[in-house]
Write a protein that holds these residues in place. Structure first.
Motif, PDB file in Angstrom:
ATOM      1  N   SER A 950     -11.114 -12.753   3.948  1.00  0.00           N
ATOM      2  CA  SER A 950     -11.512 -11.412   3.523  1.00  0.00           C
ATOM      3  C   SER A 950     -10.419 -10.745   2.703  1.00  0.00           C
ATOM      4  N   ARG A 951     -10.825  -9.737   1.972  1.00  0.00           N
ATOM      5  CA  ARG A 951      -9.849  -8.932   1.245  1.00  0.00           C
ATOM      6  C   ARG A 951      -8.879  -8.263   2.214  1.00  0.00           C
ATOM      7  N   GLN A 952      -9.384  -7.867   3.377  1.00  0.00           N
ATOM      8  CA  GLN A 952      -8.541  -7.245   4.406  1.00  0.00           C
ATOM      9  C   GLN A 952      -7.438  -8.192   4.844  1.00  0.00           C
ATOM     10  N   GLN A 953      -7.778  -9.449   5.116  1.00  0.00           N
ATOM     11  CA  GLN A 953      -6.768 -10.434   5.514  1.00  0.00           C
ATOM     12  C   GLN A 953      -5.732 -10.627   4.420  1.00  0.00           C
ATOM     13  N   ALA A 954      -6.164 -10.593   3.178  1.00  0.00           N
ATOM     14  CA  ALA A 954      -5.255 -10.835   2.071  1.00  0.00           C
ATOM     15  C   ALA A 954      -4.265  -9.701   1.886  1.00  0.00           C
ATOM     16  N   ALA A 955      -4.759  -8.474   1.838  1.00  0.00           N
ATOM     17  CA  ALA A 955      -3.928  -7.337   1.444  1.00  0.00           C
ATOM     18  C   ALA A 955      -3.311  -6.593   2.616  1.00  0.00           C
ATOM     19  N   TYR A 956      -3.993  -6.552   3.743  1.00  0.00           N
ATOM     20  CA  TYR A 956      -3.538  -5.740   4.869  1.00  0.00           C
ATOM     21  C   TYR A 956      -3.478  -6.595   6.138  1.00  0.00           C
ATOM     22  N   PRO A 957      -2.546  -7.547   6.182  1.00  0.00           N
ATOM     23  CA  PRO A 957      -2.505  -8.450   7.333  1.00  0.00           C
ATOM     24  C   PRO A 957      -1.989  -7.795   8.614  1.00  0.00           C
ATOM     25  N   THR A 958      -1.378  -6.603   8.503  1.00  0.00           N
ATOM     26  CA  THR A 958      -0.856  -5.923   9.693  1.00  0.00           C
ATOM     27  C   THR A 958      -1.215  -4.441   9.631  1.00  0.00           C
ATOM     28  N   ALA A 959      -1.091  -3.786  10.774  1.00  0.00           N
ATOM     29  CA  ALA A 959      -1.329  -2.340  10.800  1.00  0.00           C
ATOM     30  C   ALA A 959      -0.304  -1.613   9.932  1.00  0.00           C
ATOM     31  N   TRP A 960       0.919  -2.116   9.904  1.00  0.00           N
ATOM     32  CA  TRP A 960       1.976  -1.465   9.101  1.00  0.00           C
ATOM     33  C   TRP A 960       1.607  -1.476   7.622  1.00  0.00           C
ATOM     34  N   THR A 961       1.081  -2.608   7.142  1.00  0.00           N
ATOM     35  CA  THR A 961       0.727  -2.679   5.721  1.00  0.00           C
ATOM     36  C   THR A 961      -0.445  -1.766   5.380  1.00  0.00           C
ATOM     37  N   CYS A 962      -1.270  -1.446   6.354  1.00  0.00           N
ATOM     38  CA  CYS A 962      -2.359  -0.506   6.086  1.00  0.00           C
ATOM     39  C   CYS A 962      -1.812   0.881   5.743  1.00  0.00           C
ATOM     40  N   ASP A 963      -0.686   1.241   6.366  1.00  0.00           N
ATOM     41  CA  ASP A 963      -0.114   2.567   6.147  1.00  0.00           C
ATOM     42  C   ASP A 963       0.968   2.574   5.068  1.00  0.00           C
ATOM     43  N   ASN A 964       1.596   1.426   4.810  1.00  0.00           N
ATOM     44  CA  ASN A 964       2.763   1.384   3.932  1.00  0.00           C
ATOM     45  C   ASN A 964       2.671   0.214   2.962  1.00  0.00           C
ATOM     46  N   LYS A 965       1.568   0.099   2.255  1.00  0.00           N
ATOM     47  CA  LYS A 965       1.354  -1.071   1.418  1.00  0.00           C
ATOM     48  C   LYS A 965       2.232  -1.048   0.164  1.00  0.00           C
ATOM     49  N   PHE A 966       2.947  -2.156  -0.058  1.00  0.00           N
ATOM     50  CA  PHE A 966       3.632  -2.370  -1.329  1.00  0.00           C
ATOM     51  C   PHE A 966       2.874  -3.456  -2.087  1.00  0.00           C
ATOM     52  N   TRP A 967       2.442  -3.146  -3.283  1.00  0.00           N
ATOM     53  CA  TRP A 967       1.642  -4.080  -4.055  1.00  0.00           C
ATOM     54  C   TRP A 967       2.513  -4.845  -5.043  1.00  0.00           C
ATOM     55  N   ALA A 968       2.364  -6.140  -5.078  1.00  0.00           N
ATOM     56  CA  ALA A 968       2.962  -6.925  -6.153  1.00  0.00           C
ATOM     57  C   ALA A 968       2.282  -6.527  -7.461  1.00  0.00           C
ATOM     58  N   ALA A 969       3.068  -6.339  -8.508  1.00  0.00           N
ATOM     59  CA  ALA A 969       2.507  -5.866  -9.779  1.00  0.00           C
ATOM     60  C   ALA A 969       1.708  -6.943 -10.484  1.00  0.00           C
ATOM     61  N   VAL A 970       2.058  -8.206 -10.253  1.00  0.00           N
ATOM     62  CA  VAL A 970       1.355  -9.323 -10.890  1.00  0.00           C
ATOM     63  C   VAL A 970       1.149 -10.420  -9.852  1.00  0.00           C
ATOM     64  N   GLY A 971       0.231 -11.341 -10.160  1.00  0.00           N
ATOM     65  CA  GLY A 971       0.034 -12.493  -9.296  1.00  0.00           C
ATOM     66  C   GLY A 971       1.140 -13.515  -9.497  1.00  0.00           C
TER      67      GLY A 971
END
Length: 994
Positions: A950-971
Motif C-alpha cells: 500500500s501507499r501507507q506502507q511505502a510512505a508512512y511505515p511508522t506513527a512518527w513518519t505520519c507526524d514528521n514526514k521527510f520526503w525524498a525530493a527524487v526517486g
C-alpha cells in the motif's frame, strides 16, 4: 525562611534530576526532589553538558542495564584497554554557562580591532546579503547537512553547488568546474599536480610568476618538494621557456594589481608543451576577458569576495575550472545531472571513481572535501545579484579605484602605469613610507607595503566616499586636499582597462541567475532548496566515522561577529590580540586533550591535516640525516585519504593486513617494519580502528614502529571515542590530526568547511608549518600548507566555545555516552543484523558495523536497498559499504537521545521484517518496498500505482513518519547514466519544472 520538613530535608540530600536523583511516586506520577537547598545561587543553573548530551540519567541507566553493566565507569573499563586509560581528569576548567561564556568571548573578541583593510592579496571586504547570512550561514537547516553521498535527500544543496559550478565556468570561460576546493593556494597546488599528471613531456619543473600572491607561491613550493618537482619563480615578461616546464601559473590581475595581456605567453607555453593555470579574481572577470578565452587550461581562485566574510583567512571556497578533456583528472568533487527511476532530472556527485577513497595510493590528490557551505553562499550571491548586478559591482569597484588613482596623482604621487582593476600600486618618495604608515594607523586603515617605496591599495564593494577621503588624507598628510571624490567623477568616466582586455562574452545567462533578484523570491528559493535536504534539524544522521553531533547555537553565534568575521588574514598582529588569545587557549586545551606538546592550527581540512602531519615526519627524518626514510605502513582498513596523503608526501605505501576480527595483524606489521627498517618513515593508524574497535595491541604496534626508526601518525577521525579517557600522545602516537568538524563541533556544512589541526610530540614541534607573511610554526618548520596562517580562523571559536562550555567533566562524559550509545544500538540490533567487529569484551567503540551481506543471497537485497528504505523511515542512512563492502557503519554520537536511538533501531528492525517477508517468499524479490525506496510524493500520487504493497506502507511505515514526514525530493538516482552522460552545469529551468 521556612524550615524544610523531614521529608524535604531528606530529599535535599539526594542527587537532583539528571544527576542520579532518587524519585518518588506521588499520585501515580514520578516526582524528583527539589534542588533548592543544594544548588549554589551564585552560579548559573544551566549546565551545557546536559544540553549537549542526549540521554538523560535514567536513560543511561536503562541502556547500561541492556548492555549488562551497572555503571558508566565499569562499562568504559571493559571497553578501553586498561594500559592506555588516562588515570586523571583532564586539566581543564569546569564547564561554564552559555550566557556567561558568550560574555567572556565577547570581551576577547573586542581585543581584535576591525580596521579598514585595503591589503588585497586575494582577500577583500564584501557585503554578505542579510537574506543569505540569516537563511544559509546562520541556518542549521543548511550548516548541519552531511556530504551529499545520499543524493535523493540532498537535492537542494546539490542544486546550489551546480549553480556554483555554472557560475565558475561562465565567468572563467572554461568548460567544467568542481564544487570548490579549500583555498586559492591549495587549488594552485592541485593545478600543479594535475598538470604534472597530464604532461606529455619529461619536464620536471613548474614555472610560477613572481606576480602571484606570496602565500600561493609558498603553498605550491611546499606541495612540490616531496614530489621532486622543481618550482621556478620568475617574471613572465622575460621568461623565454629556455628551461623545460610542464606547467605555468599566472595571476590575473597580478598581486600588485597590474593587468597583463597573457595571450602571447600562453601561446608560447603551449608551444613548449606546458599547461597554463591562471589564478583569477572572480569579480574582475565580470569586466575582463576570461582566462578560457586567452589560453588558460586551468583557472583557479577564491570566491571569498562573493559574499563570504574575511574571517581572518577563512573558511572560503576556492574554485577550480578546466577543459572538458581533463574532467577525469579534475580534483575534488563534481556535481552532475542524472535522472531518477521515474525519468525526472536528479543531481548527484559525478565520476566518483576519481576520488581518493577509490584510487587510494593511485590518487592524484587526497582532497575528500569541498567548502560546500561557503560555495553555496558564493553561488547565492551570484543568484541574488545576477549578471547585471555583478557587473555593476565590478564597474563600481573599478571606478572607485580610478578615482583613487586620480586623487593620488593630484596629491603628487605616482600610481602604477599599468592598467588595473581594483588594486593600485603607488610609489612614494624617500622617507615617506613610515609617515604614511603612521597616518594610516591613526585612520584605522591597513595598507600593503611592498618595499620601502611602494604601497598597494585594494578596493572592494564596501568602499564609500568617506573611505576614499580617508585614504586621500593618509597620503596628503598636512597638505589640504582641495577636492572630494565627487569632484573626480568626470575625470574618471571611462574605464582604464584596454579594449583588448575588456570582456565581450555574456555570462550567467541561465534563468537561475536572472530570476531571484527580489528578497522575497530569493528567500522562497532558499527555503525550497533547504526543504529538499535532510539535516540534523530533521533527524539523527548516524554516519560512522563522521561524528554528526550537535552544533550548538551558542557555539555558532560568534562566527558572524564583526570582530571575528571582518579581519583580514594579514592584518598586523597587534590588531588581532583577541584571535591570538583564542588560538593560544585552544592550542593549550587541544594539547591537554591529546597529550601532545605542540599544535598547529594551519591545516584547514582533515585531509590537509594528514598531509601536514606526514610532511612534519618527513622533515624530522631529513633533519636527522635520514631523508631516505620514505616507506609508510598503512593498514588495509585505513581511510582512503591515508594512502593518498602518503603518496603526496613523497612516501611509498606498504599495506598491512588485518586479522579476521578487523584488527591490525601485528605479526604482519612487525614483519614488514623489520623488512623495511632502513627506510621506514611512518605508520598511519586510526584509533579506535576504522572497524570501530579499541585494538588491544595499540601500544605494542607503536613500540614496534619506533623500534625500527619510524614515527606513528594517528588519524584523528575517531578521537570522539578518546577525549577524557585516553590520549594518543600517551600511548605512542607522534602526530595526530584533529577533525574539529567532528569531535569538536564545527558543523559539516553539507561537506565543508572543516578544520584539521595537528598535534605533535615534543621532538616534532620545531617542524610545524610556517607561513611567508605571518611568523608562525617551528624554526625548522615545513612550508605553508594553507593560504592563511591559521587555516580557517573564523570557525575556531566554535570549538573554543564547545570545550569551554563542556569543561573536563563534560567532555569526558560526552565520550562515555558516545561509546554507550553505539553499544546500545549494537546490542539492540545484534539479534537482527550481525555486528561485524567487536573488541575483546564483545563491545564496540563509538560506532559499529552491521553486516548486511547475507541478504544479497537470501533475498537479493543489496546494502543500498536498505539505505534507501531508511530514508522512508525519516533517517539519513549510515555510512554505506565502508570500510567493508556490503555493510553499514553506524555512529550515533553522544548528542542523540535514547528516544532517537530507539526510533532508529525500531526502523532497522522493521526493515529486517520487510526483508524476512522476501526471504519467506511472500513478497516478490524485485517488486518490493526496499527495491523501490525511497518513495517520493509524486510516485505515491501516481494513478498507475501497481505495487504489491500500500501507499501507507511505502510512505508512512511508522506513527512518527505520519507526524514528521521527510520526503525524498527524487526517486532512486541512476548513477551510471549520470557518468555516461556527464553534464555539470545548470540544465534549462524547464527540466526542473517538468
Amino acid at each position: 525562611m521556612l524550615e524544610p520538613s523531614s521529608s524535604q530535608a531528606s530529599a535535599s540530600e539526594s542527587k537532583p534530576e539528571g544527576k542520579g536523583a532518587e524519585p518518588k511516586t506521588v499520585r501515580g506520577s514520578t516526582v524528583y526532589p527539589s534542588r533548592f537547598s543544594s544548588f549554589n545561587p551564585l552560579a548559573y543553573t544551566d549546565v551545557f553538558a546536559d544540553r549537549h548530551i542526549g540521554p538523560r540519567e535514567p536513560d543511561i541507566d536503562q541502556m547500561l542495564s541492556a548492555i549488562g553493566f551497572d555503571s558508566l565507569e565499569a562499562f568504559i573499563d571493559a571497553t578501553i584497554p586498561r594500559g592506555i586509560r588516562l588515570r586523571r581528569p583532564l586539566r581543564l576548567e569546569s564547564g561554564k554557562a552559555e550566557y556567561e561564556l558568550l560574555a567572556e568571548l565577547k570581551e576577547m573578541a573586542q581585543e581584535n580591532h576591525v580596521f579598514r583593510s585595503f591589503i588585497g592579496m586575494g582577500y577583500t571586504n564584501c557585503i554578505t546579503p542579510p537574506v543569505i547570512q540569516r537563511n544559509i550561514l546562520e541556518n542549521p537547516g543548511w550548516y548541519t547537512q552531511y556530504t551529499p553521498y545520499q543524493p535523493e535527500i540532498a537535492q537542494g544543496r546539490l542544486e546550489a553547488l551546480l549553480n556554483f559550478q555554472t557560475m565558475v565556468t561562465d565567468l572563467t570561460g572554461l568548460e567544467i568546474a568542481n564544487a570548490s576546493l579549500l583555498d586559492e593556494a591549495t587549488a594552485a597546488a592541485e593545478a600543479m599536480s594535475m598538470s604534472y599528471g597530464l604532461s606529455k613531456t619529461k619536464a620536471n619543473a613548474f614555472w610560477v610568476s613572481d606576480a602571484c600572491h606570496p602565500q600561493t607561491i609558498a603553498v605550491v613550493q611546499t606541495r612540490a618538494r616531496p614530489l621532486g618537482i622543481e618550482v621556478i619563480v620568475g617574471d613572465h615578461r622575460t621568461f623565454q621557456f629556455d628551461q623545460a616546464v610542464f606547467g605555468v601559473l599566472l595571476q590575473y590581475p597580478a598581486t600588485d594589481g597590474a593587468l597583463y595581456d597573457y595571450r602571447d605567453f600562453c601561446a608560447r607555453a603551449h608551444a613548449a608543451g606546458a599547461l597554463v593555470t591562471v589564478a583569477a579574481d572572480l569579480l574582475s572577470l565580470t569586466l575582463l576577458v576570461p582566462p578560457g578565452e586567452f589560453g588558460a587550461d586551468i583557472a583557479i581562485g577564491n570566491t571569498q569576495r562573493f559574499g563570504v566574510p574575511l574571517g581572518y583567512g577563512g573558511p572560503h571556497a576556492a574554485y577550480f575550472a578546466t577543459k572538458d578533456a581533463f574532467k577525469r583528472q579534475l580534483p575534488g568533487r563534481l556535481v552532475g545531472v542524472s535522472k531518477d527511476v521515474h525519468g525526472a532530472p536528479a543531481l548527484r556527485l559525478a565520476l566518483q571513481t576519481r576520488e581518493q577513497h577509490i584510487r587510494r595510493d593511485s590518487a592524484t590528490s587526497n582532497i575528500c572535501t569541498a567548502q560546500v557551505l561557503l560555495a553555496i553562499i558564493a553561488s547565492m550571491y551570484a543568484v541574488y545579484h545576477g549578471p547585471e548586478g555583478l557587473r555593476q559591482i565590478g564597474d563600481r569597484v573599478h571606478r572607485l579605484t580610478m578615482i583613487l588613482a586620480e586623487g593620488l596623482r593630484r596629491l603628487g604621487y605616482a600610481p602604477s602605469p599599468e592598467p588595473f582593476f581594483d588594486t593600485l600600486r603607488v610609489t612614494v618618495p624617500d622617507g615617506k613610507a613610515a609617515e604614511i604608515r603612521r597616518r594610516a594607523h591613526s585612520h584605522q586603515i591597513n595598507l600593503r607595503q611592498l618595499d620601502t617605496h611602494t604601497f598597494t591599495i585594494t578596493l572592494d564593494e564596501t568602499v564609500s566616499s568617506d573611505d576614499l577621503l580617508a585614504l586621500f588624507q593618509v597620503f596628503a598628510g598636512a597638505e589640504v586636499t582641495h577636492f572630494t571624490p565627487e569632484d573626480l567623477l568626470t575625470a574618471t568616466s571611462r574605464p582604464l582597462i584596454p579594449s583588448t582586455l575588456l570582456r565581450s562574452t555574456r555570462y550567467l545567462t541561465h534563468p537561475v541567475f536572472n530570476r531571484y533578484h527580489s528578497e522575497t523570491e530569493l528567500l522562497r528559493y532558499l527555503h525550497r532548496l533547504e526543504s529538499k535536504d535532510l539535516s540534523l534539524t530533521t533527524a539523527m544522521i548516524p554516519l560512522g566515522s563522521c561524528t554528526m553531533k550537535l552544533n550548538a547555537t551558542t557555539e555558532m553565534l560568534p562566527i558572524t561577529w564583526a570582530e571575528f568575521g571582518q579581519i583580514h588574514p594579514f592584518a598586523p598582529l597587534d590588531q588581532t590580540q583577541g584571535y591570538q588569545t583564542l588560538f593560544d587557549q585552544l592550542e593549550h586545551w587541544l594539547a591537554e586533550i591529546t597529550g601532545f606538546a605542540g599544535i598547529s592550527l594551519q591545516p584547514n581540512a582533515g585531509s590537509q591535516g594528514e598531509y601536514t602531519g606526514l610532511l612534519v615526519i618527513r622533515q624530522y627524518h631529513e633533519q636527522r640525516g635520514e631523508g631516505h626514510r620514505n616507506l609508510c605502513l598503512i593498514p588495509q582498513s585505513a581511510h582512503g585519504t591515508n594512502p593518498a596523503s602518503a603518496v603526496m608526501a613523497g612516501m611509498k605505501v606498504v599495506p598491512i593486513a588485518c586479522d579476521r576480527d578487523g584488527n591490525i595483524d601485528v605479526a604482519d606489521l612487525q614483519s614488514k617494519a623489520e623488512q623495511h627498517q632502513d627506510n621506514l618513515a611512518a605508520l598511519m593508524v586510526t584509533y579506535p580502528s576504522t572497524h570501530g574497535v579499541f585494538e588491544e595491541a595499540i601500544q605494542e604496534i607503536c613500540e614496534s614502529v619506533h623500534a625500527y626508526g619510524g614515527q606513528v601518525y594517528m588519524d584523528g577521525a575517531n578521537l570522539n571515542a578518546q577525549v577524557g579517557l585516553c590520549r594518543p600522545g600517551d600511548f605512542g602516537a607522534d602526530v595526530c590530526h584533529l577533525n574539529l568538524h567532528k569531535t569538536f563541533c564545527i558543523p559539516h556544512g553539507g561537506g565543508g568547511p572543516g578544520m584539521g589541526p595537528i598535534g605533535v610530540a615534543a621532538h616534532l614541534v620545531p617542524f610545524l608549518p610556517r607561513h611567508p607573511i605571518v611568523p608562525v610554526g617551528g624554526k625548522q618548520g615545513i612550508g605553508a600548507v594553507s593560504a592563511a596562517p591559521w587555516g580557517s580562523p573564523s570557525i575556531l571559536p566554535i570549538s573554543w566555545v564547545y570545550i569551554a562550555l563542556m569543561g573536563a567533566e563534560g567532555l569526558t562524559k560526552a565520550t562515555q555516552v558516545a561509546i554507550l550509545n553505539a553499544n546500545y544500538i549494537a546490542k539492540r540490533l545484534e539479534g537482527h543484523y550481525p555486528v561485524l567487529y567487536k573488541g575483546k569484551q564483545g563491545l564496540v567503540a563509538h560506532e559499529c558495523i552491521l553486516d548486511l551481506r547475507q541478504f544479497k543471497k537470501t533475498a537479493e537485497i543489496e546494502v543500498d536497498d536498505i539505505a534507501k528504505r531508511l530514508i522512508d523511515y525519516g533517517f539519513h542512512p549510515p555510512t554505506v559499504s565502508w570500510p567493508v563492502a556490503g555493510t553499514i557503519m553506524v555512529e550515533p554520537t553522544e548528542s542523540e537521545s535514547k528516544q532517537e536511538l530507539d526510533r532508529f533501531c525500531d526502523a532497522m528492525i522493521a526493515i529486517r521484517a520487510e526483508i524476512q517477508a522476501i526471504e519467506d517468499g511472500t513478497v516478490d524479490r524485485q517488486n518490493n518496498l526496499l527495491k523501490h525506496a525511497p518513495h517520493t510524493a509524486a510516485a505515491l500520487m501516481s494513478d498507475d500505482w501497481d505495487r504489491p504493497y500500500s501507499r501507507q506502507q511505502a510512505a508512512y511505515p511508522t506513527a512518527w513518519t505520519c507526524d514528521n514526514k521527510f520526503w525524498a525530493a527524487v526517486g532512486r538516482i541512476d548513477q551510471a547514466y549520470g557518468d555516461r552522460h556527464l553534464f555539470c552545469t545548470c540544465p534549462p529551468l524547464a527540466a526542473y519544472e517538468s
